[in-house]
Design a protein around this motif. Structure first.
Motif, PDB file in Angstrom:
ATOM      1  N   TRP A  65     -32.731  38.013  12.306  1.00 40.46           N
ATOM      2  CA  TRP A  65     -31.808  37.846  13.424  1.00 40.46           C
ATOM      3  C   TRP A  65     -30.738  38.933  13.389  1.00 40.46           C
ATOM      4  CZ3 TRP A  65     -31.508  34.721  17.621  1.00 40.46           C
ATOM      5  CH2 TRP A  65     -32.403  33.642  17.691  1.00 40.46           C
ATOM      6  N   SER A  92     -37.862  30.512   8.475  1.00 41.14           N
ATOM      7  CA  SER A  92     -38.280  29.773   9.667  1.00 41.14           C
ATOM      8  C   SER A  92     -39.662  29.164   9.489  1.00 41.14           C
ATOM      9  CB  SER A  92     -38.272  30.702  10.881  1.00 41.14           C
ATOM     10  OG  SER A  92     -39.127  31.813  10.645  1.00 41.14           O
ATOM     11  N   TYR A 143     -33.826  34.705   7.982  1.00 39.35           N
ATOM     12  CA  TYR A 143     -33.755  33.243   7.935  1.00 39.35           C
ATOM     13  C   TYR A 143     -35.141  32.649   7.710  1.00 39.35           C
ATOM     14  CZ  TYR A 143     -32.251  28.526   9.179  1.00 39.35           C
ATOM     15  OH  TYR A 143     -31.956  27.186   9.147  1.00 39.35           O
ATOM     16  N   SER A 190     -34.192  38.571  17.903  1.00 37.69           N
ATOM     17  CA  SER A 190     -34.903  37.752  16.927  1.00 37.69           C
ATOM     18  C   SER A 190     -36.331  38.263  16.804  1.00 37.69           C
ATOM     19  CB  SER A 190     -34.911  36.287  17.372  1.00 37.69           C
ATOM     20  OG  SER A 190     -35.818  35.534  16.598  1.00 37.69           O
ATOM     21  N   VAL A 243     -27.198  30.681  11.441  1.00 40.20           N
ATOM     22  CA  VAL A 243     -28.134  31.731  11.047  1.00 40.20           C
ATOM     23  C   VAL A 243     -27.416  33.064  10.874  1.00 40.20           C
ATOM     24  CG1 VAL A 243     -30.228  32.983  11.704  1.00 40.20           C
ATOM     25  CG2 VAL A 243     -29.998  30.550  12.248  1.00 40.20           C
ATOM     26  N   VAL A 297     -28.659  26.827  14.296  1.00 40.90           N
ATOM     27  CA  VAL A 297     -29.963  26.175  14.395  1.00 40.90           C
ATOM     28  C   VAL A 297     -29.783  24.659  14.332  1.00 40.90           C
ATOM     29  CG1 VAL A 297     -30.394  26.365  11.903  1.00 40.90           C
ATOM     30  CG2 VAL A 297     -32.317  26.052  13.468  1.00 40.90           C
ATOM     31  N   TYR A 328     -32.613  27.125  18.423  1.00 43.10           N
ATOM     32  CA  TYR A 328     -31.567  28.097  18.120  1.00 43.10           C
ATOM     33  C   TYR A 328     -30.619  28.170  19.319  1.00 43.10           C
ATOM     34  CZ  TYR A 328     -34.675  29.649  14.366  1.00 43.10           C
ATOM     35  OH  TYR A 328     -35.480  29.695  13.252  1.00 43.10           O
TER      36      TYR A 328
END
Length: 203
Positions: A116, A135, A133, A106, A84, A74, A196
């Protein structure tokens, strides 16, 4: 004298084969990767997934390839922030003769967490790496776009090749690049609020 000429011919043939092999590696790579041609069933399955998916097929050209590694990194405003998910799978001699598939998935679990998965699949089996993750930083970004390579692209042992990207931004427009293996292209593709980068490497 006759043996001398025969020796010259043999040496010349060996050199020609060696040069031909070198040229083949330089032009075709140690492997090639391209967007997978999915069956209708596979397309319907990926359409059901709540998120974004990338599926690519790899053809091994060099017997020295021992492993395939997949990575999702990322970036924020052009700067690398974090990895990630990363996964590697060893490739057997039998599997080198097959088409090997890489899959990136994802999906949003909630407003703040994203799941992910990256996987390497062969006829003999598959392996994958997963990670959740944070986000939350993309919640306030209004636009998103994604894409990646479609045509056959060479892979070289020890070189990490970006094959796809997902971009989140508040900018008026997002430019998606199909090929961004060069530093300047990667810099341009990651110059958004959150990006990403999905990569594959053969080892």
């Amino acid at each position: 004298m006759k043996r001398f000429f025969v020796s010259i011919i043999i040496i010349t043939m060996v050199l020609l084969v060696a040069c031909s092999t070198k040229d083949s590696v330089e032009t075709q790579g140690d492997a090639t990767i391209q967007e997978a041609k999915l069956t209708d069933f596979e397309k319907q399955f990926t359409d059901l997934l709540d998120g974004v998916s990338f599926v690519h097929d790899i053809e091994i050209k060099n017997d020295q390839v021992k492993e395939i590694s997949t990575t999702v990194d990322v970036y924020q405003n052009g700067e690398y922030k974090d990895t990630v998910v990363e996964f590697g799978k060893g490739i057997s001699e039998t599997e080198k003769e097959e088409t090997i598939r890489t899959v990136f998935l994802s999906s949003m679990l909630n407003k703040h967490d994203e799941k992910w998965m990256s996987a390497v699949m062969t006829n003999s089996g598959s392996g994958s790496g997963t990670n959740t993750y944070d986000s939350s930083e993309i919640v306030n970004l209004n636009s998103s776009a994604w894409g990646g390579i479609t045509d056959s692209t060479p892979l070289f042992i020890g070189e990490k090749l970006p094959i796809a990207s997902i971009v989140y931004s508040n900018k008026e427009s997002i430019v998606m690049l199909n090929h961004f293996s060069r530093d300047e292209a990667l810099e341009k593709q990651t110059n958004y609020e959150q990006v990403y980068i999905l990569s594959v490497e053969i080892r």
